[in-house]
Design an enzyme around this catalytic site. Sequence first.
Site, PDB file in Angstrom:
ATOM      1  N   GLU A 127      -3.573   7.082   1.877  1.00  0.00           N
ATOM      2  CA  GLU A 127      -3.971   7.405   3.443  1.00  0.00           C
ATOM      3  C   GLU A 127      -2.398   7.456   4.225  1.00  0.00           C
ATOM      4  OE1 GLU A 127      -6.629   3.934   4.097  1.00  0.00           O
ATOM      5  OE2 GLU A 127      -8.393   5.331   3.332  1.00  0.00           O
ATOM      6  N   GLU A 167     -16.429  -4.700   7.843  1.00  0.00           N
ATOM      7  CA  GLU A 167     -16.054  -3.199   8.460  1.00  0.00           C
ATOM      8  C   GLU A 167     -17.143  -2.222   8.083  1.00  0.00           C
ATOM      9  OE1 GLU A 167     -12.761  -1.401   6.172  1.00  0.00           O
ATOM     10  OE2 GLU A 167     -13.071   0.773   6.983  1.00  0.00           O
ATOM     11  N   LYS A 190       0.903  -1.310  -0.039  1.00  0.00           N
ATOM     12  CA  LYS A 190      -0.159   0.114   0.061  1.00  0.00           C
ATOM     13  C   LYS A 190       0.851   1.169  -0.293  1.00  0.00           C
ATOM     14  CE  LYS A 190      -3.406   2.251   2.798  1.00  0.00           C
ATOM     15  NZ  LYS A 190      -4.450   2.182   4.046  1.00  0.00           N
ATOM     16  N   ASP A 233     -14.727   1.811  -1.410  1.00  0.00           N
ATOM     17  CA  ASP A 233     -14.341   1.050  -0.304  1.00  0.00           C
ATOM     18  C   ASP A 233     -15.206   0.096   0.606  1.00  0.00           C
ATOM     19  OD1 ASP A 233     -12.520   0.484   1.610  1.00  0.00           O
ATOM     20  OD2 ASP A 233     -12.704   2.493   2.858  1.00  0.00           O
TER      21      ASP A 233
HETATM   22  C1  BDP Z   1     -10.304   1.210   4.541  1.00  0.00           C
HETATM   23  C2  BDP Z   1      -9.907   0.959   5.875  1.00  0.00           C
HETATM   24  C3  BDP Z   1      -8.694   1.324   6.091  1.00  0.00           C
HETATM   25  C4  BDP Z   1      -7.632   0.747   5.636  1.00  0.00           C
HETATM   26  C5  BDP Z   1      -7.769   1.132   4.016  1.00  0.00           C
HETATM   27  C6  BDP Z   1      -7.132   0.034   2.971  1.00  0.00           C
HETATM   28  O1  BDP Z   1     -10.836   1.905   6.559  1.00  0.00           O
HETATM   29  O2  BDP Z   1      -8.643   0.890   7.661  1.00  0.00           O
HETATM   30  O3  BDP Z   1      -6.365   0.894   5.910  1.00  0.00           O
HETATM   31  O4  BDP Z   1      -9.388   0.608   3.720  1.00  0.00           O
HETATM   32  O5  BDP Z   1      -7.622  -0.757   2.375  1.00  0.00           O
HETATM   33  O6  BDP Z   1     -11.499   0.515   4.150  1.00  0.00           O
HETATM   34  O7  BDP Z   1      -5.817   0.325   2.771  1.00  0.00           O
END
Ligand code: BDP
Length: 668
Positions: free
Chosen positions: A294, A397, A290, A369
């Site tokens: 974020e 989630e 990743k 998401d």
């Molecule tokens: C989102 C989640 C987060 C993850 C992110 C991801 O809220 O905690 O780190 O995706 O997939 O759904 O990297």
Amino acid sequence: MKKYLILLFTVLTSLHVSAQSDGSQLWLGKQYANSCQVISQLPDDATAKIAKQELENNWRGKNVELKIDKALNLGEGYNIYARPAQQGDNIQYEATITASNPIGLLYGAYELIRLQNTDAYNTGSGKQQNFSKTIDETEKPQVGLRILNHWDNLDGSIERGYAGKSIFKWEEIKLGKNGKGGSISKSLHDRLITYARANASLGINGSVLNNVNASPKMMTAEYINKVKIIANILRPYGIRVYLSINFASPMALGYTKTADPLDKKVQQWWKKKAKEIYATIPDFGGFLVKANSEGQPGPGDYHRTHADGANMLADAVKPYGGIIMWRSFVYGANHKGEDRVKQAVSEFKGMDGKFRDNVILQSKNGPLDFQPREPYAPIFDNIKQTPQIAELQITQEYLGQSKHLTYLAPMWKEFFGFVNPDRLVGISGVANIGDDANWCGHPFSQANWYAFGRLAWNPSLTAEEIAHEWLVQTYENQDERFTKPVEMMMMTSREACVNYMMPLGLHHIFKFDHHYGPEPDGFIASYPLEWCPVYYHKADAQGVGFDRSSKGTDAVGQYPEPYRNLYDNIETCPEEYLLWFHHVPWTYKMKSGSTLWQELCMKYNMGVAMVEVYRDFWHTSAKQFMKGHEQEWQHTDSLLNVQLENAKEWRNTCLKYFQTFSKMKIYE
Ligand code: BDP
């Protein structure tokens, strides 16, 4: 004599009661002392030995022969030939499992046991079976990579994990002198064996042990040596170990001044690291990354592209056959202001063809998401040359976490209806596994782990078949008065969740951060708009919904025909995606003849009503069929009450909030 018999009976019954199931055995069931004879002339192989042992412990047929025939080229697949054989007054099954290698035999063994435990070839149930059918079945997995992604942190916590702490208890692995050798606690060892069996029983063949928001520490010799011990336990079950990496690891660990993928020292560091990893774990699978997402570091920090970053890592693992699974879940960084659901395609489309051949792009099933419902992610169409993995989220989630009974197979089947699995080289699932006794929190969440594995092996299985398999193996009861209604609950539960949370294409109106309850009015000025529910529903006096049509953000433009036109036109847009693609007037006439506002009320009410039906059935009728599983019955019973309360809260909060715009009466 009679006295002793009564005593014996009492002891046996009390044993039965104390052996009550807490869900820790998953769908693997009890083991039976068995007379089945396994015939095999196989070389000394750990995997083949497990296959033999599983059959001896669990298959109630007469004999089974295990054969390796490399010429059949079955890959990880197998052929099962099973036929009834007369033996005195008894009829017992005989079977032959043929595979091209030991892992095929193991998968075949689990399939044979599954066929038996789900009564697929018997009529009647229990010990006294009535055999009739001959089975001749050849199976091969659809995709080569069937991988669990654990979002587990090294401190034992889990990102979006709702079933306790991580099962990978690093502190229970002790290394010997100079980091070599080492030992593992018995409880961790045993837990990992059950984990491995469960995965192998489904055909899952890979496991990423740590969170995609990865700690650089994962790349230290200490952790690599500990990973080796886990890899050794999982290997005989056909499971390869992978790791998520922090892109800036060499810098964060103090070896380099930068993490720039074009910097020679950085490249050398990764090459050396790959060499060290493969010397320790020769069949190590590769890295999951990743990057620039974020807040995670990535090549973009040095004005390099994702391809630069992925290729640098790909070169490091290439000599050992390793792969890089590079995630397309990026938004913000290079595309500020662009509709978030468009950003993965915007970022990666131009890079297609620029990746090394051992780089795989991993994308979530939807473009946003993991919402309860999203249209499929068009990146699967737009990327043509780079191999792709679909990332599904098993952990709930956004679907009630471990408090709601939400069976996810229908959602994944919906996705495969749009994205042909032929286009994929792998299917990954964000695991819902933790250290709770029952592994997944909610007793029914186990069904999602089960369904993920079964679908990754064979996406053409139906969600109903899988629900049935899981249910009868887990609760060891085939009575249709139990299985039919419970399968109905499972099969409709995802739609119920969509209805009570966000019907008609609404999305991301969750409470900030934890993503559990409703917060349609959510707006925090200091956060990126993409984290605020109001950005997604855009409710105003005229109507509600996000205009992604060609007149809006043109997200529809990323879809091929026939979807582009279908979604673009408000009249043809499927109603389940209506507010995803359009800003729709409150008075808009829906197909049912109701207005949008009435329909919204109806959907929310329906969601609640469905949960009420589940709760009532479970409470009044399910228990009698769950002998030996009373604890799980009780657990589900209390959770269904929580789910019902939550569903009402969702309905009330959302309708009251949207009413401040529509100014119309809430229909009950
Ligand atoms: C989102 C989640 C987060 C993850 C992110 C991801 O809220 O905690 O780190 O995706 O997939 O759904 O990297």
